[in-house]
Motif scaffolding. Structure first.
Motif, PDB file in Angstrom:
ATOM      1  N   MET A 196       0.758  -1.184  -0.138  1.00 13.88           N
ATOM      2  CA  MET A 196      -0.066   0.072  -0.027  1.00 13.88           C
ATOM      3  C   MET A 196       0.813   1.202  -0.106  1.00 13.88           C
ATOM      4  O   MET A 196       0.211   2.238  -0.174  1.00 13.88           O
ATOM      5  N   LEU A 197       2.063   1.087   0.125  1.00 14.71           N
ATOM      6  CA  LEU A 197       3.156   2.123   0.143  1.00 14.71           C
ATOM      7  C   LEU A 197       3.483   2.673  -1.323  1.00 14.71           C
ATOM      8  O   LEU A 197       4.135   3.633  -1.757  1.00 14.71           O
ATOM      9  N   ASN A 198       3.018   1.444  -2.351  1.00 11.95           N
ATOM     10  CA  ASN A 198       3.493   1.936  -3.687  1.00 11.95           C
ATOM     11  C   ASN A 198       2.771   3.021  -4.151  1.00 11.95           C
ATOM     12  O   ASN A 198       1.261   3.061  -4.351  1.00 11.95           O
ATOM     13  N   THR A 203      -1.531   3.094  -4.786  1.00 11.32           N
ATOM     14  CA  THR A 203      -2.439   4.274  -4.147  1.00 11.32           C
ATOM     15  C   THR A 203      -3.074   5.239  -5.074  1.00 11.32           C
ATOM     16  O   THR A 203      -4.395   5.409  -4.847  1.00 11.32           O
ATOM     17  N   SER A 204      -2.551   5.494  -5.966  1.00 13.43           N
ATOM     18  CA  SER A 204      -3.144   6.296  -7.018  1.00 13.43           C
ATOM     19  C   SER A 204      -4.151   5.408  -7.753  1.00 13.43           C
ATOM     20  O   SER A 204      -5.428   5.994  -7.920  1.00 13.43           O
ATOM     21  N   ALA A 205      -4.121   4.205  -7.843  1.00 14.46           N
ATOM     22  CA  ALA A 205      -5.238   3.227  -8.576  1.00 14.46           C
ATOM     23  C   ALA A 205      -6.380   3.231  -7.724  1.00 14.46           C
ATOM     24  O   ALA A 205      -7.341   3.081  -8.085  1.00 14.46           O
ATOM     25  N   ILE A 206      -5.674   2.801  -6.373  1.00 13.26           N
ATOM     26  CA  ILE A 206      -7.041   2.879  -5.427  1.00 13.26           C
ATOM     27  C   ILE A 206      -7.716   3.918  -5.203  1.00 13.26           C
ATOM     28  O   ILE A 206      -9.055   3.976  -5.222  1.00 13.26           O
ATOM     29  N   ALA A 207      -7.373   5.134  -5.367  1.00 16.88           N
ATOM     30  CA  ALA A 207      -8.091   6.521  -5.089  1.00 16.88           C
ATOM     31  C   ALA A 207      -9.003   6.515  -6.512  1.00 16.88           C
ATOM     32  O   ALA A 207     -10.296   6.687  -6.184  1.00 16.88           O
ATOM     33  N   MET A 221     -16.109   3.704  -8.031  1.00 18.35           N
ATOM     34  CA  MET A 221     -17.145   3.030  -7.382  1.00 18.35           C
ATOM     35  C   MET A 221     -18.186   3.907  -6.591  1.00 18.35           C
ATOM     36  O   MET A 221     -19.412   3.486  -6.747  1.00 18.35           O
ATOM     37  N   GLU A 222     -17.558   4.872  -6.136  1.00 13.89           N
ATOM     38  CA  GLU A 222     -18.479   5.864  -5.242  1.00 13.89           C
ATOM     39  C   GLU A 222     -19.661   6.282  -6.291  1.00 13.89           C
ATOM     40  O   GLU A 222     -20.671   6.655  -5.795  1.00 13.89           O
ATOM     41  N   LEU A 223     -19.202   6.778  -7.453  1.00 12.65           N
ATOM     42  CA  LEU A 223     -20.229   7.306  -8.349  1.00 12.65           C
ATOM     43  C   LEU A 223     -21.385   6.291  -8.607  1.00 12.65           C
ATOM     44  O   LEU A 223     -22.505   6.685  -8.946  1.00 12.65           O
ATOM     45  N   ASP A 224     -21.188   5.255  -8.552  1.00 14.62           N
ATOM     46  CA  ASP A 224     -22.096   4.312  -8.659  1.00 14.62           C
ATOM     47  C   ASP A 224     -22.569   3.446  -7.305  1.00 14.62           C
ATOM     48  O   ASP A 224     -23.152   2.305  -7.201  1.00 14.62           O
ATOM     49  N   ILE A 227     -18.708   0.588  -2.476  1.00 18.04           N
ATOM     50  CA  ILE A 227     -17.800   0.802  -1.553  1.00 18.04           C
ATOM     51  C   ILE A 227     -16.573  -0.127  -1.939  1.00 18.04           C
ATOM     52  O   ILE A 227     -16.985  -1.436  -2.618  1.00 18.04           O
ATOM     53  N   ILE A 228     -15.570   0.358  -1.436  1.00 17.97           N
ATOM     54  CA  ILE A 228     -14.282  -0.772  -1.606  1.00 17.97           C
ATOM     55  C   ILE A 228     -14.022  -1.357  -0.270  1.00 17.97           C
ATOM     56  O   ILE A 228     -14.157  -0.604   0.831  1.00 17.97           O
ATOM     57  N   LEU A 229     -13.806  -2.292  -0.359  1.00 18.38           N
ATOM     58  CA  LEU A 229     -13.000  -3.040   1.040  1.00 18.38           C
ATOM     59  C   LEU A 229     -11.594  -3.378   0.756  1.00 18.38           C
ATOM     60  O   LEU A 229     -11.403  -3.984  -0.360  1.00 18.38           O
ATOM     61  N   LEU A 230     -10.649  -2.688   1.386  1.00 18.60           N
ATOM     62  CA  LEU A 230      -9.287  -2.829   1.207  1.00 18.60           C
ATOM     63  C   LEU A 230      -8.609  -3.641   2.260  1.00 18.60           C
ATOM     64  O   LEU A 230      -8.690  -3.716   3.387  1.00 18.60           O
TER      65      LEU A 230
END
Length: 184
Positions: free
Chosen positions: A68-70, A74-78, A84-87, A90-93
């Motif tokens: 998760m420090l990569n 982190t950019s891809a997760i964001a 996902m929020e637009l639809d 939620i994400i489970l990380l």
């Protein structure tokens, strides 16, 4: 906690009408106003778990990330979270820190939570969780690892080759100073 039945009774409509309205259906304006008033008075909140049991959709996507420090991760997760929020997902990380046992454990945990899809970041293709994934039936996308499984789509980028190509072209063009080298 107030129930949908209480909201329906207070609004003077059926439970089905309340449910349809709360799930985005258009209803008569008079019914909408009464339902809004009843929901506000009771402090009613939808029970998403109950709804997901009926619909068999959790409106969640699991992200299983190696590091998760990569910066790329982190950019891809964001970006994934924003889409996902637009639809209304939620994400489970979850992270696995390059440990195949933790990877499999977290994979099972996400699937036990009935995620509607999975994104795997920088796993090791030799771990091949294909039996688990095939059994799950959820869509899976792997980023930066090619899994030998028909149920996993992969997005690959060869960062080392790309970086080498950029450095070679810079040197070939005479930009020695940019590479930290004295000119030849």
């Amino acid at each position: 906690m107030a129930t949908i039945q209480q909201a329906a009774a207070l609004a003077g409509v059926s439970t089905g009408t309340v449910s349809r309205y709360l799930n985005g259906a258009k209803i008569k304006e008079s019914n909408r106003q009464r339902i809004d008033a009843a929901v506000a008075e009771l402090g009613y909140h939808r029970n998403l778990l109950a709804g997901s049991l009926r619909s068999r959709k959790s409106r969640s996507v699991g992200l299983l990330v190696n590091n998760m420090l990569n910066h790329f991760a982190t950019s891809a997760i964001a970006a994934i979270e924003r889409e996902m929020e637009l639809d209304n997902y939620i994400i489970l990380l979850a992270g696995f820190r390059n440990d195949p046992e933790v990877f499999e454990q977290k994979l099972e945990l996400l699937l036990d939570r009935q995620v509607d899809g999975l994104v795997l970041f920088e796993g090791d293709a030799s771990w091949s969780p294909s039996k688990i994934l095939e059994r799950s039936g959820v869509p899976v996308v792997s980023i930066s690892a090619l899994y030998d499984s028909p149920c996993v789509d992969s997005v690959l980028a060869d960062s080392r080759t790309s970086a080498k190509r950029v450095a070679t072209e810079m040197l070939r063009a005479g930009h020695w100073h940019l590479c930290g080298l004295a000119s030849a």
